[in-house]
Every structure is written in structure tokens, then in C-alpha cells.
Design a protein around this motif. Structure first.
Motif, PDB file in Angstrom:
ATOM      1  N   LEU A 177     -24.990 -26.039   4.138  1.00  0.00           N
ATOM      2  CA  LEU A 177     -23.735 -25.309   3.955  1.00  0.00           C
ATOM      3  C   LEU A 177     -22.743 -26.152   3.154  1.00  0.00           C
ATOM      4  CD1 LEU A 177     -23.293 -23.778   7.533  1.00  0.00           C
ATOM      5  CD2 LEU A 177     -24.003 -22.574   5.466  1.00  0.00           C
ATOM      6  N   TYR A 178     -22.720 -27.451   3.418  1.00  0.00           N
ATOM      7  CA  TYR A 178     -21.827 -28.331   2.661  1.00  0.00           C
ATOM      8  C   TYR A 178     -22.300 -28.477   1.224  1.00  0.00           C
ATOM      9  CZ  TYR A 178     -19.142 -29.557   6.776  1.00  0.00           C
ATOM     10  OH  TYR A 178     -18.304 -29.500   7.865  1.00  0.00           O
ATOM     11  N   ASN A 179     -23.626 -28.481   1.000  1.00  0.00           N
ATOM     12  CA  ASN A 179     -24.135 -28.483  -0.377  1.00  0.00           C
ATOM     13  C   ASN A 179     -23.640 -27.259  -1.133  1.00  0.00           C
ATOM     14  OD1 ASN A 179     -25.573 -30.782   0.261  1.00  0.00           O
ATOM     15  ND2 ASN A 179     -27.579 -29.778   0.331  1.00  0.00           N
ATOM     16  N   LEU A 180     -23.724 -26.101  -0.474  1.00  0.00           N
ATOM     17  CA  LEU A 180     -23.270 -24.865  -1.105  1.00  0.00           C
ATOM     18  C   LEU A 180     -21.766 -24.907  -1.359  1.00  0.00           C
ATOM     19  CD1 LEU A 180     -23.808 -22.025  -2.144  1.00  0.00           C
ATOM     20  CD2 LEU A 180     -23.653 -21.189   0.220  1.00  0.00           C
ATOM     21  N   ALA A 181     -21.019 -25.443  -0.404  1.00  0.00           N
ATOM     22  CA  ALA A 181     -19.569 -25.549  -0.598  1.00  0.00           C
ATOM     23  C   ALA A 181     -19.245 -26.421  -1.810  1.00  0.00           C
ATOM     24  CB  ALA A 181     -18.917 -26.131   0.655  1.00  0.00           C
ATOM     25  N   HIS A 182     -20.035 -27.466  -2.022  1.00  0.00           N
ATOM     26  CA  HIS A 182     -19.839 -28.303  -3.213  1.00  0.00           C
ATOM     27  C   HIS A 182     -20.068 -27.497  -4.488  1.00  0.00           C
ATOM     28  CE1 HIS A 182     -20.286 -31.549  -6.125  1.00  0.00           C
ATOM     29  NE2 HIS A 182     -21.499 -31.081  -6.419  1.00  0.00           N
ATOM     30  N   LEU A 183     -21.121 -26.691  -4.501  1.00  0.00           N
ATOM     31  CA  LEU A 183     -21.407 -25.870  -5.680  1.00  0.00           C
ATOM     32  C   LEU A 183     -20.310 -24.835  -5.919  1.00  0.00           C
ATOM     33  CD1 LEU A 183     -25.243 -25.327  -5.077  1.00  0.00           C
ATOM     34  CD2 LEU A 183     -24.186 -26.857  -6.761  1.00  0.00           C
ATOM     35  N   VAL A 184     -19.762 -24.311  -4.837  1.00  0.00           N
ATOM     36  CA  VAL A 184     -18.635 -23.376  -4.960  1.00  0.00           C
ATOM     37  C   VAL A 184     -17.417 -24.106  -5.526  1.00  0.00           C
ATOM     38  CG1 VAL A 184     -17.003 -21.947  -3.665  1.00  0.00           C
ATOM     39  CG2 VAL A 184     -19.447 -21.840  -3.134  1.00  0.00           C
ATOM     40  N   ASP A 185     -17.130 -25.302  -5.005  1.00  0.00           N
ATOM     41  CA  ASP A 185     -15.975 -26.083  -5.475  1.00  0.00           C
ATOM     42  C   ASP A 185     -16.104 -26.443  -6.950  1.00  0.00           C
ATOM     43  OD1 ASP A 185     -14.862 -25.985  -2.964  1.00  0.00           O
ATOM     44  OD2 ASP A 185     -15.527 -27.993  -2.380  1.00  0.00           O
ATOM     45  N   GLU A 186     -17.335 -26.629  -7.407  1.00  0.00           N
ATOM     46  CA  GLU A 186     -17.578 -26.962  -8.809  1.00  0.00           C
ATOM     47  C   GLU A 186     -17.493 -25.734  -9.722  1.00  0.00           C
ATOM     48  OE1 GLU A 186     -18.591 -30.216 -10.304  1.00  0.00           O
ATOM     49  OE2 GLU A 186     -17.395 -30.632  -8.512  1.00  0.00           O
ATOM     50  N   GLY A 187     -17.301 -24.569  -9.121  1.00  0.00           N
ATOM     51  CA  GLY A 187     -17.206 -23.337  -9.902  1.00  0.00           C
ATOM     52  C   GLY A 187     -18.544 -22.794 -10.353  1.00  0.00           C
TER      53      GLY A 187
END
Length: 310
Positions: A177-187
Motif C-alpha cells: 500500500l505504501y509502494n502504491l502511495a509513492h506511485l500516486v505521490d509521483e503522479g
């Protein structure tokens, strides 16, 4: 509409082998037949892998996919979801070979690398149908499923950005979930997010109720309760119980012979449709409405069946 429950059916996968169940679909004809029946039983999404028709081993061969995917699409209105996970023995390019041709509405995407072990399953099998099965299963004790951030960015770019494919983000642990949040934060990823909470695989979170609550609460913190849709997959004997819990918590469900070979205690499921029928009956008893394929398209924001390559 978002309160309607989407049933996903994962038809064959890359974990179970023919010696585990005579009912596991392996030929293109069997995969098509079981997929169509699952859709008729109420599955709005069909999650698909391919098998070598000769011996049932997982294959990324686009020519094999092409023997059953168009047939399923012409016979149902279900969303066709093509795996990008494939199996632990496939390269990223192999895993993407058919999705890049098919340009489907939806693809699965494992959100991280992990130990993905099911070697203990070999202990219960005495008679092997094919020579490849035992070393394939036992070998998972020393294998890693690879999806680095570079790998995930490649999938998102080559499929999502290039072809408008959306993703079933398979999360086996809180770290995913944190990996996905990173990808979301990166746009690199935009909503609506579709999270598949996968519990019960050795190497990821165990299939305990507490872990489902942990995944839900973590997703709430990272994405906001209205920022994602989530579904629940309980491996093996945990399939029905965890799926029911997830639906009660406001989520969607996934069943199918990829995830469990059984319909009940000691009873092999003869079809994927039987598992769909079972979970649908439970959900309807709980006064939950089942999403149609078009309602699922609206909930997940897919591009539509008229914009695919098959």
C-alpha cells in the motif's frame, strides 16, 4: 452505485497445477467455458491467465491467450482483466506480451517484489500428472516475484498511459500500500484506485481478520476513504470468509479457481461459476446488490469494451 459489490472471478491463475484438481481449467476451451459460465453467474470482472494446452503449465504466449480471450469477450459483457503478474518464472516483457497487444480495460499489477511461496502444497500430492509440476511447486521456496519500482513504472507507462488500461493493484502486504502511495505521490497513478487485498500467501500477510482491518485502515490513511475501491481475496480455505468480511466492510470480492480449488470443506469446486454463485448468494442474503459489468465499469472508471484490442 459505488455501494454495489463487484464480483471478480480469477479463472485459472499460475499457482495451482493439474494434479491438484481435475477441474482446473487449462486448455483454451476450458478457460473460455468456465469464464463465460462465471460471467453468467454474476462475475462482472474476469481475471485471466493462460496455460500451455499440452500440459497445463503457465504461459505468457499471446497466441494461447488469443485462443480464448476474444471468445470470452464476444460471449459476455464482463470486463476482461489480463494478468501482468504471470508467474514467478516469467520476465516482465513476457508478462506484458499479451496485455500490450490486447490493450484491455483492466490489468492486474502486483505492487512490489516479494517472496511468493507455495512449496508446501507439494506435500499433499502423491500422483503427478506432469513432470513439470513438482519442481515448479517445490521451487517456489527459493524464488522471488519481482516488481521493482522501475518495473511498475514501466507497466504503468506502457499500458496505462499508452493504452488507457486501468489496474487491479494487488497488495499482499501493508508495504505494498505504501509502494502504491509513492506511485500516486509521483503522479504516476490516478484514481479511482482499485485495490485487491490478497491475504493468505506465504511471503505476504496471513489470512487473519485483523490483517484485513489493518489493510483497510492503512488504505484509509494513505488514500482517504473515498479515494479508492477495494476488493478482498482470501487464498485457499479463507476465500469465502474473508470475501464476506470485505463486502460487509464496503468492499468488493474475488473468487475463482486461481485462488481456491474448493467450494467447501473437503469439496472440490467443479467450476468457477459454482464459487461465484456461492458468494453471490451470501452477498444477496446480506442485502448487498451485485454490480453488473457496466456498473463495474462506472465504479472503476475503465475505458469501455469498445476500446480494447481483441
Amino acid at each position: 452505485m459505488s455501494r454495489k459489490t463487484i464480483i471478480t472471478c480469477a479463472v485459472t491463475g499460475a499457482v495451482h497445477t493439474p494434479s491438484m484438481s481435475d477441474y482446473l481449467p487449462v486448455t483454451p476451451e476450458e478457460i473460455a467455458e468456465q469464464s463465460i459460465a462465471a460471467a453468467e453467474a454474476g462475475a462482472a470482472v474476469l481475471h485471466l491467465h493462460a496455460r500451455d494446452p499440452k500440459d497445463g503449465r503457465p504461459t505468457p504466449d499471446a497466441a494461447v491467450f488469443d485462443q480464448f480471450v476474444p471468445k470470452i469477450a464476444s460471449a459476455t459483457n464482463a470486463i476482461i482483466n489480463i494478468t501482468t503478474g504471470g508467474s514467478t518464472r516469467m520476465t516482465l516483457d513476457e508478462r506484458l506480451s499479451y496485455p500490450l497487444l490486447a490493450k484491455p480495460e483492466l490489468c492486474s499489477l502486483n505492487v512490489g517484489s516479494m517472496n511468493f511461496a507455495f512449496h508446501k502444497a507439494a506435500k499433499g500430492i502423491k500422483n503427478w500428472k506432469h513432470d513439470w509440476e513438482k519442481p515448479f511447486i517445490e521451487g517456489t521456496e527459493d524464488l522471488i516475484f519481482r516488481n521493482t519500482f522501475v518495473d511498475m513504472k514501466s507497466v504503468l507507462s506502457r499500458l496505462g498511459d499508452a493504452h488507457g488500461t486501468r489496474f487491479e493493484f494487488e497488495c499482499y502486504d501493508v508495504g505494498h500500500l505504501y509502494n502504491l502511495a509513492h506511485l500516486v505521490d509521483e503522479g504516476l497513478v490516478k484514481g479511482p484506485l482499485f485495490l485487491q487485498c490478497v491475504l493468505g500467501i506465504l511471503g505476504g500477510l496471513s489470512a487473519d481478520a485483523e490483517n484485513l482491518f489493518l489493510m483497510r485502515s492503512t488504505a484509509d490513511r494513505l488514500f482517504g476513504r473515498d479515494g479508492y475501491e477495494f476488493s478482498v481475496l482470501g487464498a485457499g480455505r479463507h476465500q469465502t470468509g474473508l470475501a464476506t468480511m470485505g463486502a460487509v466492510m464496503g468492499g468488493h470480492v474475488r473468487v475463482g479457481l486461481e485462488d481456491s480449488l474448493y467450494l467447501g470443506r473437503g469439496k472440490l469446486a467443479q467450476t468457477c461459476a459454482s464459487q461465484v454463485t456461492k458468494i453471490r448468494g451470501i452477498l444477496e442474503e446480506l442485502s448487498l446488490e451485485i454490480a453488473t459489468p457496466n456498473e463495474a465499469r462506472s465504479i472503476l472508471g475503465t475505458k469501455g469494451a469498445d476500446k480494447v484490442g481483441f
